[in-house]
Write a protein that holds these residues in place. Structure first.
Motif, mmCIF file in Angstrom:
data_model
loop_
_atom_site.group_PDB
_atom_site.id
_atom_site.type_symbol
_atom_site.label_atom_id
_atom_site.label_comp_id
_atom_site.label_asym_id
_atom_site.label_seq_id
_atom_site.Cartn_x
_atom_site.Cartn_y
_atom_site.Cartn_z
ATOM 1 N N VAL A 252 0.824 -0.772 0.189
ATOM 2 C CA VAL A 252 -0.041 0.101 -0.064
ATOM 3 C C VAL A 252 0.825 1.081 0.067
ATOM 4 O O VAL A 252 1.587 1.244 0.304
ATOM 5 C CB VAL A 252 -0.977 -0.245 1.089
ATOM 6 N N LEU A 253 0.451 2.272 -0.501
ATOM 7 C CA LEU A 253 0.957 3.335 -0.402
ATOM 8 C C LEU A 253 -0.223 4.101 -0.731
ATOM 9 O O LEU A 253 -1.418 4.034 -1.539
ATOM 10 C CB LEU A 253 1.983 3.598 -2.042
ATOM 11 N N GLY A 254 -0.173 5.853 -0.073
ATOM 12 C CA GLY A 254 -1.133 6.138 0.794
ATOM 13 C C GLY A 254 -0.936 8.014 0.691
ATOM 14 O O GLY A 254 0.685 7.430 0.812
ATOM 15 N N LEU A 255 -1.627 8.521 0.735
ATOM 16 C CA LEU A 255 -2.022 10.010 0.629
ATOM 17 C C LEU A 255 -2.323 11.061 1.427
ATOM 18 O O LEU A 255 -3.800 10.215 1.235
ATOM 19 C CB LEU A 255 -0.859 10.840 -0.624
ATOM 20 N N MET A 256 -2.654 10.545 2.710
ATOM 21 C CA MET A 256 -3.661 11.509 3.273
ATOM 22 C C MET A 256 -3.430 12.635 4.262
ATOM 23 O O MET A 256 -2.047 13.746 4.596
ATOM 24 C CB MET A 256 -3.965 10.881 4.948
ATOM 25 N N GLY A 257 -4.220 13.483 4.161
ATOM 26 C CA GLY A 257 -3.990 15.165 4.826
ATOM 27 C C GLY A 257 -6.140 15.863 4.169
ATOM 28 O O GLY A 257 -6.396 15.531 4.268
ATOM 29 N N THR A 258 -5.210 17.541 4.738
ATOM 30 C CA THR A 258 -6.292 18.050 4.404
ATOM 31 C C THR A 258 -5.944 19.181 3.483
ATOM 32 O O THR A 258 -5.474 19.983 3.704
ATOM 33 C CB THR A 258 -6.357 18.963 6.259
ATOM 34 N N ALA A 259 -7.024 19.047 2.179
ATOM 35 C CA ALA A 259 -7.140 19.782 1.149
ATOM 36 C C ALA A 259 -7.286 21.074 1.459
ATOM 37 O O ALA A 259 -8.744 21.472 2.979
ATOM 38 C CB ALA A 259 -8.543 19.089 0.471
ATOM 39 N N PRO A 260 -7.666 22.348 0.658
ATOM 40 C CA PRO A 260 -8.010 23.620 1.198
ATOM 41 C C PRO A 260 -9.049 23.391 1.250
ATOM 42 O O PRO A 260 -10.378 22.907 0.788
ATOM 43 C CB PRO A 260 -7.899 24.457 -0.593
ATOM 44 N N TYR A 261 -9.611 24.618 2.234
ATOM 45 C CA TYR A 261 -11.154 24.359 2.723
ATOM 46 C C TYR A 261 -11.453 22.956 4.162
ATOM 47 O O TYR A 261 -12.537 22.839 3.890
ATOM 48 C CB TYR A 261 -12.090 24.502 1.488
ATOM 49 N N ARG A 262 -10.231 22.589 4.538
ATOM 50 C CA ARG A 262 -10.500 21.605 5.491
ATOM 51 C C ARG A 262 -11.078 20.321 4.445
ATOM 52 O O ARG A 262 -12.335 20.106 5.775
ATOM 53 C CB ARG A 262 -10.931 22.173 6.836
ATOM 54 N N ILE A 263 -11.208 19.924 3.906
ATOM 55 C CA ILE A 263 -11.465 19.165 2.955
ATOM 56 C C ILE A 263 -10.771 17.572 2.944
ATOM 57 O O ILE A 263 -9.763 17.499 3.006
ATOM 58 C CB ILE A 263 -11.646 18.719 1.702
ATOM 59 N N GLU A 264 -11.130 16.473 4.144
ATOM 60 C CA GLU A 264 -10.347 15.765 4.356
ATOM 61 C C GLU A 264 -9.911 14.676 3.924
ATOM 62 O O GLU A 264 -10.785 14.180 3.441
ATOM 63 C CB GLU A 264 -10.308 15.244 5.900
ATOM 64 N N VAL A 265 -8.512 14.314 3.272
ATOM 65 C CA VAL A 265 -8.513 13.683 1.816
ATOM 66 C C VAL A 265 -8.014 11.912 2.698
ATOM 67 O O VAL A 265 -6.399 12.464 2.933
ATOM 68 C CB VAL A 265 -7.742 14.274 1.287
ATOM 69 N N ASP A 266 -8.136 11.144 2.344
ATOM 70 C CA ASP A 266 -7.043 9.977 2.286
ATOM 71 C C ASP A 266 -7.543 8.573 0.964
ATOM 72 O O ASP A 266 -8.282 8.153 0.124
ATOM 73 C CB ASP A 266 -7.794 8.254 3.649
ATOM 74 N N ASP B 56 -7.839 3.503 -4.325
ATOM 75 C CA ASP B 56 -10.231 4.186 -4.099
ATOM 76 C C ASP B 56 -8.877 6.167 -3.759
ATOM 77 O O ASP B 56 -8.297 6.213 -2.634
ATOM 78 C CB ASP B 56 -10.115 3.484 -3.258
ATOM 79 N N LEU B 57 -10.074 6.424 -2.791
ATOM 80 C CA LEU B 57 -9.768 8.217 -2.234
ATOM 81 C C LEU B 57 -11.042 7.980 -1.782
ATOM 82 O O LEU B 57 -12.619 8.328 -2.211
ATOM 83 C CB LEU B 57 -10.136 8.376 -3.675
ATOM 84 N N GLU B 58 -11.098 8.471 -0.475
ATOM 85 C CA GLU B 58 -12.608 9.097 0.523
ATOM 86 C C GLU B 58 -11.861 10.001 0.339
ATOM 87 O O GLU B 58 -10.889 10.815 0.971
ATOM 88 C CB GLU B 58 -12.077 8.188 1.437
ATOM 89 N N ALA B 59 -13.008 11.017 0.760
ATOM 90 C CA ALA B 59 -12.812 12.278 1.401
ATOM 91 C C ALA B 59 -14.578 12.813 1.417
ATOM 92 O O ALA B 59 -15.149 12.185 1.350
ATOM 93 C CB ALA B 59 -12.935 13.512 -0.221
ATOM 94 N N GLU B 60 -13.610 13.956 2.263
ATOM 95 C CA GLU B 60 -15.062 13.787 4.156
ATOM 96 C C GLU B 60 -14.885 16.116 4.025
ATOM 97 O O GLU B 60 -13.892 16.748 3.801
ATOM 98 C CB GLU B 60 -15.542 13.072 4.959
ATOM 99 N N TYR B 61 -16.162 15.939 4.733
ATOM 100 C CA TYR B 61 -16.186 17.692 5.068
ATOM 101 C C TYR B 61 -16.850 17.887 6.003
ATOM 102 O O TYR B 61 -18.122 17.043 6.198
ATOM 103 C CB TYR B 61 -16.683 18.380 4.029
ATOM 104 N N ASN B 62 -16.345 18.549 7.779
ATOM 105 C CA ASN B 62 -17.189 18.689 8.141
ATOM 106 C C ASN B 62 -17.596 20.214 9.019
ATOM 107 O O ASN B 62 -16.520 21.002 8.783
ATOM 108 C CB ASN B 62 -16.214 17.944 9.370
ATOM 109 N N LEU B 63 -18.506 20.052 8.425
ATOM 110 C CA LEU B 63 -19.309 21.273 8.330
ATOM 111 C C LEU B 63 -20.055 21.607 9.689
ATOM 112 O O LEU B 63 -21.470 20.955 10.082
ATOM 113 C CB LEU B 63 -20.506 21.589 7.664
ATOM 114 N N ARG B 64 -19.789 22.751 10.454
ATOM 115 C CA ARG B 64 -20.371 22.900 11.941
ATOM 116 C C ARG B 64 -21.680 24.062 12.026
ATOM 117 O O ARG B 64 -21.576 24.832 11.164
ATOM 118 C CB ARG B 64 -18.875 23.472 12.791
ATOM 119 N N LEU B 65 -22.417 23.056 12.169
ATOM 120 C CA LEU B 65 -23.781 24.031 12.356
ATOM 121 C C LEU B 65 -23.925 25.067 13.728
ATOM 122 O O LEU B 65 -24.569 25.832 13.586
ATOM 123 C CB LEU B 65 -24.955 23.218 12.578
ATOM 124 N N THR B 66 -23.513 23.727 14.935
ATOM 125 C CA THR B 66 -23.500 24.758 15.917
ATOM 126 C C THR B 66 -22.533 24.309 16.913
ATOM 127 O O THR B 66 -21.367 23.364 17.065
ATOM 128 C CB THR B 66 -24.658 23.942 16.936
#
Length: 256
Positions: free
Chosen positions: A135-149, A163-173
């Motif tokens: 396995v060779l991977g790259l993990m980090g935080t892209a602009p606008y705080r998008i988490e990438v793995d 494979d690529l996974e991306a997620e974003y945490n939008l704070r509502l409260t």
């Protein structure tokens, strides 16, 4: 106030000089013109990003999980990552879609390059086929705080996939978050045993709403949609299954 300022400056300078001498005695000499270095400390974290019960629109139910743990310092770390599910009522054991042991090195601000070995197959069961990956991977935080793995995998038979996974945490409260999530899987080789075709295999998008009872424990509810493509979809049709589906989930996110 003005009379105390010189005294405070002298005290601060003395404290920094004392600290610098202490670090020098311990072998932490800084290059000329640099500030006093700090000792690197090692620590760890274990995050269960998803532990959920899934109700799919084809009346299938499953328990799914996605976790990662790491230990190390600012630049060097060791990771263990796992993702899989246990389909309910199919008389088969739980399965790891991936279980990776990785060495990770910080190559830039917020980005880690990772490498190691991975496993796909059943858990203490012979019901599922198995294979080992490099396995060779790259993990980090892209602009606008998008988490990438992202990861590139080469199996013990030479099959290549990514494979690529991306997620974003939008704070509502202060305690409520909305998390969009996307997954994409591709392969350069057809592996019929695992239902993997050449080319774009599948996409999956989801949305989860979670509430942090504490920072370490947050239940959530959500929904997802997924679709298979190309040769992968053809294999699924040949097995009499649907290539597109949706579902709802309820689970918990926690870390230690």
């Amino acid at each position: 106030m003005n009379n105390r300022t010189p005294l405070m400056a002298v005290a601060s300078l003395a404290a920094m000089t004392f600290a610098a001498s202490g670090y020098a005695e311990d072998g932490y000499d800084a290059p000329p013109g640099w500030g006093t270095p700090m000792t690197e400390h090692y620590f760890g974290k274990f995050l269960v990003d998803r532990l959920e019960y899934v109700w799919a629109d084809d009346n299938e139910e499953a328990v799914a999980w996605d976790f990662q743990g790491w230990y190390g310092g600012d630049f060097h770390r060791v990771y263990i990552k796992g993702e899989g599910e246990n389909v309910q009522g199919d008389d088969e054991g739980a399965e790891f879609e991936s279980l990776d042991l990785l060495y990770s090195y910080l190559i830039a601000d917020f980005w880690e390059l990772q490498g190691g070995i991975g496993y796909q197959g059943g858990i203490a069961s012979g019901d599922h086929p198995e294979r080992i990956f490099a396995v060779l991977g790259l993990m980090g935080t892209a602009p606008y705080r998008i988490e990438v793995d992202a990861s590139l995998r080469v199996s013990d038979d030479g099959d290549i996939s990514a494979d690529l996974e991306a997620e974003y945490n939008l704070r509502l409260t202060q305690r409520t978050y909305l998390q969009p999530r996307m997954e994409v899987a591709v392969a350069a080789s057809e592996v019929e045993e695992f239902g993997v075709g050449e080319g774009l295999n599948s996409t999956r998008v989801g949305l989860r709403l979670r509430y942090e009872i504490t920072r370490e424990f947050a239940p959530y509810v959500g929904a997802y949609w997924q679709k298979q493509y190309g040769d992968t979809a053809d294999m699924t049709r040949d097995d009499g299954d649907s290539t597109e589906g949706a579902g709802v989930v309820a689970g918990v996110r926690m870390w230690f």
